[in-house]
Design a protein around this motif. Structure first.
Motif: not given
Lengths: 469, 469
Positions: B308-319
């Motif tokens: 969640s702290q990455l400057p750019q969120k990944p493509a899919r949702t991390i649940r």
């Protein structure tokens, strides 16, 4: 059967010793000593004894029904093993019943914690007591506290027992257990719960004796496991207001009669002179008393038996004493010293095995300064069994620790106690904690020690005067 | 701060990978993965989370007051850690109260033994029950026994759990716990007490779930510690007539509402597609649920936070799913699968951390056969964190184990479980059993895994058909 390295080394050292010492008696003594070592190292007897005690008797709290079963077990075991004389001597022992002991954090983070009552503790009222805790790093810190800070609270002594081969960590922290309740009550505390005096990380608490003092209120005293002490400390870091509930129902029930059980191998030429090797028969109640002190019982009994089987008995009498009620104040040892006072001048030397089943690495004495070098020479062959020569500052072990004040020389056969305080006084004091090989090494050392002392021509008295501060 | 060998190795492997793979997206993914590893290995977050859970909540038996405190704790923790969405979903959980459990040998060698009730067990009558025990080496041996030999007795299954890095010893013996009561009752036994399913020698018993079966009498079921099983076996060798007294007061109390607690890092381009990383929030009640499964909660929560702290969120949702009531029958996992059935086709992959805090040494998948090589290539950089490529036979972990039957791919991040069954389901499941470094290595692995899965362009479906016997 292959010869072990220890036995081979023993033969070499034995050969070296008989090369240096020219009297036939000395040669024969060292030869017998080497034979005893060899027999002990290949015998399962001691393990069989401690298995028998833990399986057929189990825990044996002084004055309990099982304590008397243990006395009967010991008489039968010594008789069956062919000791020349087997008898018992009455000991008045204090009776304490554990009852239940529960504790829980009431706030701010409600959860149970694992405690055990300390031996001799009174109980709480039936509904339990709840109060804020106040933490002290050590007993010394508690003693310096302001009564206003302590009054009405539950004292928590959080002293961590460090691990040492010698077990000296216990000496550093055990004062919190034995004297903490008095120190806390003097400042108005309503209970005390200490971090266990133990080196483990198991969630089980270490019991052990505590004391009250006349004129100071008797407050409930318990120990918590090391993980629980960590837990309380982490709670206190978050919030200084931690309220604990304690509910304990131990009872002090007066006195009962137990017994010191004694087996003797009668001396061939000096039967009235005594070499005493002891251990204590009682145990705490949450384990099966395997390392404390079933191991000691097995070691000295097996050592005495091996000597009894020699074709020629040693000069002095070997007296194996299985003491009552060591755990609750060295009661058997004190009773023995009093009952045998007239005979103590005939006690050549005494030693107790009461430190588990770790291997013996050193033998210390407390003998006349003039005798120390000679006694080390006489016992030099024990090095083949891994037992190095040590100091002249032995205490002899708890139940014989009072004998030097009567002039009786003592020896301490030092065991590796690195893990002893992981299990000591906990439910974990069970048979599986004993290494049969290390146990046999102990038997060899005690058999050699007892035999050589029974044959010795060295005058061990008078003892050096105690050092004064 | 010095670079650790793992981080240096990571950089080298990262460099090697970007040397071989030429699309900028892949390069960037591997770069982010290496950054996540580095951040995870230097972050105390996971240890702080499991400390917080064990200290501020402690044990959390499904349906208990503390279970609901844990739910609240989890919602607050996920919110405070900046997850994009935090919510909970109701789960109906069976409620079982432990009560007391005591046992003692009545004859021939009276002494207490240490037991714990198995989860779900009924109690004994208030006065307890006393009966001869009959020993079986295994559940299979019990199943072959003649009812006449078993009727009216207390069955004792004495199966020793062997130690393996993979933990597979548990699978060998756990049937005695889960199915022993039914097998014993079918032959007329009045209770069952098994040797603990554990690899330790501590005098504490391992609890865990057991099951009854309609139409077969419900008999009390308990586990004894390994030293106590040794003790009974040694008694039986001396005398086949060992009578045991059992007194247990557990209660099954119907159902209560608990919750799966969920935190999401919303995907940047495919927000409806889910990479699920889970752990279970509930625990048994005698420890503080540190390794089972506080560690897992901390690992997946910290991994999600790092992403969640990455400057750019990944493509899919991390649940991140913190399941309710895993211990009493994977209840949270089953409820999740049912409630999300319509959405399961959007679950790209799922994995649960529920095997303590030992380091991860291998990653296994269950994905389409055609996808297996590509997914191994995508995750090859995890080797820098000690995680080798494994097999395509993963189960994914207990609470996601039912998802492959709905077509959902899963992964198993294999942990070194050599000592896991020393502590599992005992009072010894406490914070001190967690190595912060190994915990951080787990976080790194889950963060890399979740991120790479969320970015992956590999089609993981359809799953290979299950092997049939």
């Amino acid at each position: 059967m292959k010869s072990s390295p220890l036995i081979l080394l023993s033969s070499i050292i034995f050969a070296a010793i008989i090369g240096c010492q020219h009297t036939p008696t000395t040669d024969r003594n060292q030869g017998v000593s080497a034979q005893l070592q060899q027999k002990a190292l290949s015998s399962p007897l001691a393990y069989d004894i401690v298995e028998s005690l833990t399986v057929e008797v189990g825990p044996r709290l002084p004055g309990s029904a099982q304590d008397l079963i243990a006395v009967q077990w010991a008489e039968e075991k010594l008789s069956n093993l062919g000791f020349d004389k087997v008898y018992k001597e009455p000991v008045q022992v204090p009776v304490w019943l554990r009852g239940e002991a529960k504790a829980a954090v009431v706030s701010p983070y409600p959860q149970p914690i694992v405690i055990t009552a300390l031996g001799g503790s009174v109980g709480t009222p039936e509904q339990g007591i709840s109060a804020p805790i106040i933490r002290f790093a050590t007993l010394a810190e508690l003693k310096q506290a302001t009564p206003d800070d302590v009054a009405g609270k539950i004292v928590f002594i959080d002293h961590i027992t460090p691990r040492f081969k010698t077990g000296k960590g216990y000496g550093i922290t055990v004062g919190g257990r034995s004297k903490g309740a008095v120190a806390a009550a003097e400042k108005g505390a309503i209970a005390i719960v200490i971090r266990s005096i133990g080196t483990d990380h198991d969630r089980m608490a270490h019991t052990g004796m505590m004391r009250y003092q006349d004129g100071i209120p008797k407050i409930p005293a318990a120990a918590m496991s090391n993980p629980d002490a960590d837990l309380l400390t982490l709670m206190l870091k978050r919030n200084p207001d931690v309220v604990l509930n304690l509910n304990m129902s131990p009872q002090n029930k007066g006195y009962a009669t137990s017994y010191n059980v004694i087996g003797e191998v009668t001396g061939s030429s000096k039967p009235d002179e005594i070499v005493l090797i002891g251990a204590h028969l009682d145990s705490w109640d949450e384990g099966t008393g395997a390392i404390d002190d079933g191991a000691g019982v097995a070691i000295v009994t097996a050592a005495g038996h091996l000597i009894s089987q020699l074709p020629q008995k040693p000069a002095r009498t070997i007296r194996v004493v299985l003491y009552a009620a060591e755990e609750v104040g060295l009661v058997g040892g004190k009773t023995y010293a009093k009952a045998h006072q007239a005979e103590l001048s005939n006690h050549y030397i005494a030693a107790e095995s009461d430190f588990g089943a770790g291997p013996i690495y050193q033998i210390d004495f407390k003998v006349a300064d003039d005798a120390f070098k000679d006694i080390q020479t006489l016992t030099a062959s024990m090095a083949a069994n891994g037992v190095a020569a040590g100091t002249n500052t032995a205490s002899g072990g708890p139940d014989v620790s009072m004998l030097p004040s009567y002039g009786v020389p003592v020896a301490s056969l030092r065991q590796d106690g690195t893990d002893y305080f992981d299990y000591h006084h906990t439910p974990n004091d069970t048979l599986d904690k004993i290494d049969p090989k290390a146990l046999a090494q102990n038997v060899a050392a005690y058999a050699q020690f007892a035999y050589l002392m029974a044959q010795s021509n060295i005058e061990l008295r008078p003892l050096p005067k105690p050092e004064t501060d």
